[in-house]
Design an enzyme around this catalytic site. Structure first.
Site, PDB file in Angstrom:
ATOM      1  N   LYS A  34      32.905  48.477  55.707  1.00 19.67           N
ATOM      2  CA  LYS A  34      33.584  49.332  54.731  1.00 19.67           C
ATOM      3  C   LYS A  34      34.254  50.453  55.480  1.00 19.67           C
ATOM      4  O   LYS A  34      33.795  50.861  56.557  1.00 19.67           O
ATOM      5  CB  LYS A  34      32.589  49.927  53.733  1.00 19.67           C
ATOM      6  CG  LYS A  34      33.214  50.289  52.410  1.00 19.67           C
ATOM      7  CD  LYS A  34      33.381  49.058  51.535  1.00 19.67           C
ATOM      8  CE  LYS A  34      33.984  49.364  50.197  1.00 19.67           C
ATOM      9  NZ  LYS A  34      33.901  48.190  49.301  1.00 19.67           N
TER      10      LYS A  34
HETATM   11  P1  NAD Z   1      41.089  51.676  41.804  1.00 24.35           P
HETATM   12  O1  NAD Z   1      41.411  52.801  42.680  1.00 24.35           O
HETATM   13  O2  NAD Z   1      42.105  50.615  41.570  1.00 24.35           O
HETATM   14  O3  NAD Z   1      40.634  52.237  40.369  1.00 24.35           O
HETATM   15  C1  NAD Z   1      39.596  53.147  40.218  1.00 24.35           C
HETATM   16  C2  NAD Z   1      39.572  53.565  38.752  1.00 24.35           C
HETATM   17  O4  NAD Z   1      38.419  54.372  38.508  1.00 24.35           O
HETATM   18  C3  NAD Z   1      40.781  54.407  38.349  1.00 24.35           C
HETATM   19  O5  NAD Z   1      41.210  53.995  37.065  1.00 24.35           O
HETATM   20  C4  NAD Z   1      40.208  55.816  38.282  1.00 24.35           C
HETATM   21  O6  NAD Z   1      40.906  56.634  37.380  1.00 24.35           O
HETATM   22  C5  NAD Z   1      38.825  55.525  37.787  1.00 24.35           C
HETATM   23  N1  NAD Z   1      37.872  56.599  37.998  1.00 24.35           N
HETATM   24  C6  NAD Z   1      37.655  57.337  39.101  1.00 24.35           C
HETATM   25  N2  NAD Z   1      36.680  58.228  38.886  1.00 24.35           N
HETATM   26  C7  NAD Z   1      36.273  58.026  37.613  1.00 24.35           C
HETATM   27  C8  NAD Z   1      35.301  58.640  36.797  1.00 24.35           C
HETATM   28  N3  NAD Z   1      34.528  59.616  37.258  1.00 24.35           N
HETATM   29  N4  NAD Z   1      35.140  58.177  35.517  1.00 24.35           N
HETATM   30  C9  NAD Z   1      35.909  57.186  35.046  1.00 24.35           C
HETATM   31  N5  NAD Z   1      36.842  56.573  35.779  1.00 24.35           N
HETATM   32  C10 NAD Z   1      37.025  56.991  37.038  1.00 24.35           C
HETATM   33  O7  NAD Z   1      39.740  51.032  42.381  1.00 24.35           O
HETATM   34  P2  NAD Z   1      39.173  49.556  42.170  1.00 24.35           P
HETATM   35  O8  NAD Z   1      39.640  48.728  43.302  1.00 24.35           O
HETATM   36  O9  NAD Z   1      39.399  49.114  40.776  1.00 24.35           O
HETATM   37  O10 NAD Z   1      37.614  49.812  42.413  1.00 24.35           O
HETATM   38  C11 NAD Z   1      36.732  50.242  41.382  1.00 24.35           C
HETATM   39  C12 NAD Z   1      35.305  49.914  41.781  1.00 24.35           C
HETATM   40  O11 NAD Z   1      35.184  48.508  41.997  1.00 24.35           O
HETATM   41  C13 NAD Z   1      34.822  50.578  43.070  1.00 24.35           C
HETATM   42  O12 NAD Z   1      33.430  50.817  42.951  1.00 24.35           O
HETATM   43  C14 NAD Z   1      35.049  49.495  44.106  1.00 24.35           C
HETATM   44  O13 NAD Z   1      34.223  49.663  45.241  1.00 24.35           O
HETATM   45  C15 NAD Z   1      34.661  48.280  43.299  1.00 24.35           C
HETATM   46  N6  NAD Z   1      35.176  47.006  43.820  1.00 24.35           N
HETATM   47  C16 NAD Z   1      36.510  46.810  44.009  1.00 24.35           C
HETATM   48  C17 NAD Z   1      36.962  45.581  44.457  1.00 24.35           C
HETATM   49  C18 NAD Z   1      38.422  45.262  44.612  1.00 24.35           C
HETATM   50  O14 NAD Z   1      38.754  44.112  44.872  1.00 24.35           O
HETATM   51  N7  NAD Z   1      39.338  46.207  44.421  1.00 24.35           N
HETATM   52  C19 NAD Z   1      36.050  44.569  44.754  1.00 24.35           C
HETATM   53  C20 NAD Z   1      34.691  44.792  44.546  1.00 24.35           C
HETATM   54  C21 NAD Z   1      34.270  46.009  44.066  1.00 24.35           C
END
Ligand code: NAD
Length: 422
Positions: free
Chosen positions: A110
């Site tokens: 990561k």
């Molecule tokens: P992203 O940046 O595309 O979106 C994050 C979202 O979370 C945004 O809409 C933001 O406004 C919102 N957010 C941030 N703080 C917040 C809060 N306190 N309350 C409510 N909403 C809040 O990120 P993503 O890629 O969608 O990742 C989201 C989660 O999923 C993370 O934990 C990430 O590690 C996990 N994840 C992502 C992937 C991937 O392929 N992108 C894969 C596995 C896990």
């Protein structure tokens, strides 16, 4: 144990606690625990960039490679003002158990930069992305450590990473990152893979509980890549999305929200703020509303000892990494069958599985169709889902502990059979 004093903070403590609970149950010797748990490498760098106003800013960047026992490390890169080395280490460790559970030939990795991407111009974002990758060049490679998107990064950032790495090598190395645009060696279906997988597994959990997907209700926290694609896919499956939130606003409507309209609003305004006045809701209360599926898809530690007893969902589908604290897990376990938890390392594994497909395609210069990707993704998730449920039943443990046990055992066995060098 002082051997990992480098890592502190609540998120790392969560990863350690989860590991210890499972290691106790597996009766893993203490010295072997340290070997399986402590990250192999941690890298911290400074990323200075020229700002648009002519000044210079320096952002701190990190990368943690948990273990290289099964192949390269694999994992996302997070751009967020809250990123620190310990959080990145915890996320790398979770990636290891996730990859092992899915049977992928990877260790967990990561990375992150402590920067708010929304506060940067596009040129500044490109400068941070390129400088971060440049600083990482001595430590990464297609067979050492392969990056992907995470919170605050997207396909464009991956394209800049790939271009920077390739320019230094003197040839195109598209297998250095996954989650790239399809036009430069990305795979079809990667962008949607995490959310598609979350929706698929939420559907499977509803099947297990004999709840019809058609007409069931869902609430999604976070409306970025994972949250928005999950909401769209759940809606496609016939679920009614009654609640959605992001960092700027929360909306709730028992009659159902128009997910597509919210997606369009978010892509135009970079948040869901200003979408509706009538449906506006308290973000903390949103998680506590009655629904069939609750999907935390934003940050860590949102289900805690303060709200775990009050959740009114039947399925908790963890799209985010680490959304539920160990104290909340204990409360959920004490509630028996009331809440069916699909733990993060299972629930959001669609992303890394599709990343693996992308890496394999790039290494072979041989690209698959979307049908092949979707089918293989579903087969892989189904297999892991069944294994976790089976293990939870036989061991009499929670789905989380079952999933972690499967992943941790894979790493433990690989380390044992390889032996300890020198
Ligand atoms: P992203 O940046 O595309 O979106 C994050 C979202 O979370 C945004 O809409 C933001 O406004 C919102 N957010 C941030 N703080 C917040 C809060 N306190 N309350 C409510 N909403 C809040 O990120 P993503 O890629 O969608 O990742 C989201 C989660 O999923 C993370 O934990 C990430 O590690 C996990 N994840 C992502 C992937 C991937 O392929 N992108 C894969 C596995 C896990």
């Amino acid at each position: 144990m002082s051997s990992h004093a480098l890592y502190t903070g609540p998120v790392f403590a969560m990863a350690r606690r989860q590991f210890d609970v499972v290691a106790d149950r597996l009766q893993m010797p203490l010295d072997e625990r340290e070997r399986v748990f402590i990250p192999k490498r941690a890298i911290a760098v400074a990323c200075p960039i020229h700002r648009d106003d002519g000044s210079i800013s320096v952002f701190q960047g990190f990368r943690v490679q948990h273990h290289l026992t099964l192949g390269p490390t694999k994992g996302g890169t997070r751009f967020s003002p809250l990123v620190d080395l310990s959080e990145v280490a915890a996320l790398a460790i979770w990636m290891s158990w996730k990859c092992a559970l899915a049977g992928l030939p990877y260790g967990g990795g990561k990375g992150g930069v402590a920067v708010d991407p929304l506060a940067l111009s596009r040129r500044e974002l490109e400068a941070v992305s390129r400088r971060y990758m440049q600083e990482m060049i001595p430590f990464v490679g297609p067979h050492t450590d392969v990056m992907a998107p995470d919170m605050g990064t997207d396909e464009q950032v991956m394209a800049w990473f790939m271009d920077t790495y390739s320019m230094y090598q003197g040839n195109t190395v598209n297998e250095i990152v996954t989650g790239k645009p399809v036009s430069i060696g990305g795979t079809v279906g990667r962008r949607e893979a995490t959310g598609r997988g979350v929706a698929y597994l939420a559907g499977r959990a509803l099947d297990e509980l004999h709840i019809r997907q058609d007409g069931a209700t869902a609430i999604v926290q976070g409306f970025g890549n994972v949250g928005s694609v999950t909401a769209l896919n759940l809606a496609h499956r016939g679920l009614k999305i009654v609640g959605i939130s992001d960092h700027s606003a929360a909306y709730f409507d028992r009659k159902g929200l128009d997910v597509q309209a919210l997606v369009e609003h978010a892509s135009k305004h970079r948040s869901i703020e200003g979408y509706s006045r009538e449906a506006r809701f308290d973000p903390q209360e949103l998680l506590l509303q009655r629904c069939d599926v609750l999907v935390p898809a934003a940050v860590e530690q949102v289900i805690t000892e303060n709200n775990a007893g009050k959740l009114q969902c039947r399925v908790l589908a963890e799209g985010a990494n680490g959304p539920t604290t160990p104290a909340a897990d204990e409360i959920l376990a004490a509630r028996g069958d009331e809440v069916f938890v699909i733990p993060d390392i299972l629930c959001n594994a669609g992303g890394v599985i599709a990343s693996y497909f992308e890496w394999v395609q790039d290494l072979q210069y041989w690209f698959w169709t979307e049908t092949e990707i979707v089918e293989r993704l579903q087969q892989s998730l189904e297999k892991s889902f069944r294994r976790v449920l089976q293990r939870a039943r036989t061991d009499g443990v929670s789905n989380r502990d079952a999933a972690l046990a499967i992943g941790i055992e894979v790493v433990q066995k690989a380390k044992r059979v390889r032996g300890l060098f020198p």
